[in-house]
Design a protein around this motif. Sequence first.
Motif, PDB file in Angstrom:
ATOM      1  N   THR A 171     157.714 -10.301 -10.040  1.00  0.00           N
ATOM      2  CA  THR A 171     158.052 -11.334 -11.015  1.00  0.00           C
ATOM      3  C   THR A 171     158.710 -10.678 -12.224  1.00  0.00           C
ATOM      4  N   PRO A 172     159.786 -11.294 -12.739  1.00  0.00           N
ATOM      5  CA  PRO A 172     160.400 -10.726 -13.953  1.00  0.00           C
ATOM      6  C   PRO A 172     159.393 -10.668 -15.101  1.00  0.00           C
ATOM      7  N   TRP A 173     159.557  -9.661 -15.969  1.00  0.00           N
ATOM      8  CA  TRP A 173     158.597  -9.401 -17.044  1.00  0.00           C
ATOM      9  C   TRP A 173     158.440 -10.604 -17.959  1.00  0.00           C
ATOM     10  N   SER A 174     159.537 -11.274 -18.315  1.00  0.00           N
ATOM     11  CA  SER A 174     159.444 -12.421 -19.221  1.00  0.00           C
ATOM     12  C   SER A 174     158.648 -13.560 -18.593  1.00  0.00           C
ATOM     13  N   GLU A 175     158.835 -13.776 -17.305  1.00  0.00           N
ATOM     14  CA  GLU A 175     158.085 -14.834 -16.616  1.00  0.00           C
ATOM     15  C   GLU A 175     156.606 -14.470 -16.513  1.00  0.00           C
ATOM     16  N   ALA A 176     156.316 -13.204 -16.257  1.00  0.00           N
ATOM     17  CA  ALA A 176     154.920 -12.759 -16.189  1.00  0.00           C
ATOM     18  C   ALA A 176     154.231 -12.940 -17.537  1.00  0.00           C
ATOM     19  N   GLN A 177     154.938 -12.652 -18.627  1.00  0.00           N
ATOM     20  CA  GLN A 177     154.363 -12.836 -19.955  1.00  0.00           C
ATOM     21  C   GLN A 177     154.079 -14.309 -20.237  1.00  0.00           C
ATOM     22  N   SER A 178     155.038 -15.175 -19.926  1.00  0.00           N
ATOM     23  CA  SER A 178     154.836 -16.599 -20.210  1.00  0.00           C
ATOM     24  C   SER A 178     153.723 -17.182 -19.346  1.00  0.00           C
ATOM     25  N   LEU A 179     153.621 -16.746 -18.099  1.00  0.00           N
ATOM     26  CA  LEU A 179     152.542 -17.242 -17.242  1.00  0.00           C
ATOM     27  C   LEU A 179     151.182 -16.724 -17.702  1.00  0.00           C
ATOM     28  N   THR A 180     151.144 -15.499 -18.210  1.00  0.00           N
ATOM     29  CA  THR A 180     149.900 -14.951 -18.733  1.00  0.00           C
ATOM     30  C   THR A 180     149.430 -15.742 -19.944  1.00  0.00           C
ATOM     31  N   ILE A 181     150.360 -16.079 -20.829  1.00  0.00           N
ATOM     32  CA  ILE A 181     150.021 -16.883 -22.006  1.00  0.00           C
ATOM     33  C   ILE A 181     149.542 -18.267 -21.580  1.00  0.00           C
ATOM     34  N   LEU A 182     150.200 -18.856 -20.600  1.00  0.00           N
ATOM     35  CA  LEU A 182     149.806 -20.172 -20.101  1.00  0.00           C
ATOM     36  C   LEU A 182     148.382 -20.141 -19.549  1.00  0.00           C
ATOM     37  N   VAL A 183     148.068 -19.130 -18.762  1.00  0.00           N
ATOM     38  CA  VAL A 183     146.716 -19.001 -18.202  1.00  0.00           C
ATOM     39  C   VAL A 183     145.694 -18.805 -19.317  1.00  0.00           C
ATOM     40  N   ALA A 184     146.022 -17.997 -20.317  1.00  0.00           N
ATOM     41  CA  ALA A 184     145.102 -17.762 -21.429  1.00  0.00           C
ATOM     42  C   ALA A 184     144.837 -19.054 -22.203  1.00  0.00           C
ATOM     43  N   VAL A 185     145.888 -19.828 -22.474  1.00  0.00           N
ATOM     44  CA  VAL A 185     145.724 -21.079 -23.226  1.00  0.00           C
ATOM     45  C   VAL A 185     144.858 -22.066 -22.451  1.00  0.00           C
ATOM     46  N   PHE A 186     145.141 -22.239 -21.155  1.00  0.00           N
ATOM     47  CA  PHE A 186     144.341 -23.171 -20.370  1.00  0.00           C
ATOM     48  C   PHE A 186     142.909 -22.689 -20.204  1.00  0.00           C
ATOM     49  N   SER A 187     142.707 -21.382 -20.142  1.00  0.00           N
ATOM     50  CA  SER A 187     141.340 -20.853 -20.060  1.00  0.00           C
ATOM     51  C   SER A 187     140.563 -21.167 -21.330  1.00  0.00           C
ATOM     52  N   ILE A 188     141.203 -21.020 -22.472  1.00  0.00           N
ATOM     53  CA  ILE A 188     140.548 -21.333 -23.749  1.00  0.00           C
ATOM     54  C   ILE A 188     140.242 -22.822 -23.835  1.00  0.00           C
ATOM     55  N   PHE A 227     139.841 -24.955 -21.371  1.00  0.00           N
ATOM     56  CA  PHE A 227     138.810 -25.289 -20.397  1.00  0.00           C
ATOM     57  C   PHE A 227     137.435 -24.822 -20.880  1.00  0.00           C
ATOM     58  N   SER A 228     137.369 -23.631 -21.463  1.00  0.00           N
ATOM     59  CA  SER A 228     136.077 -23.142 -21.950  1.00  0.00           C
ATOM     60  C   SER A 228     135.577 -23.973 -23.124  1.00  0.00           C
ATOM     61  N   LEU A 229     136.486 -24.433 -24.003  1.00  0.00           N
ATOM     62  CA  LEU A 229     136.070 -25.306 -25.100  1.00  0.00           C
ATOM     63  C   LEU A 229     135.573 -26.655 -24.578  1.00  0.00           C
ATOM     64  N   ALA A 230     136.217 -27.176 -23.539  1.00  0.00           N
ATOM     65  CA  ALA A 230     135.767 -28.440 -22.948  1.00  0.00           C
ATOM     66  C   ALA A 230     134.373 -28.282 -22.342  1.00  0.00           C
ATOM     67  N   ILE A 231     134.139 -27.202 -21.626  1.00  0.00           N
ATOM     68  CA  ILE A 231     132.816 -26.966 -21.042  1.00  0.00           C
ATOM     69  C   ILE A 231     131.777 -26.786 -22.138  1.00  0.00           C
TER      70      ILE A 231
END
Length: 65
Positions: free
Chosen positions: A22-39, A41-45
């Motif tokens: 995966t291109p580096w820029s796409e990997a960075q944006s997907l990592t940020i997306l996963v981090a945001v949704f994890s936060i 989801f954890s706040l909802a729980i």
Amino acid sequence: MAGIVNYIKESFGELKNNVTWTPWSEAQSLTILVAVFSIIFSLAIWGIDTVFSKVISLYFNLITG
């Protein structure tokens, strides 16, 4: 022992020549997306857990009341 060394060499060759990375820029944006949704989801729980804890506490206070 030679079999292990050969396996490692072939594995690196496979990763180097046949894997599409995966291109580096796409990997960075997907990592940020996963981090945001994890936060989120954890706040909802945490919120649901807090509400259930208060409801159960209220219930037991009414019973023992």
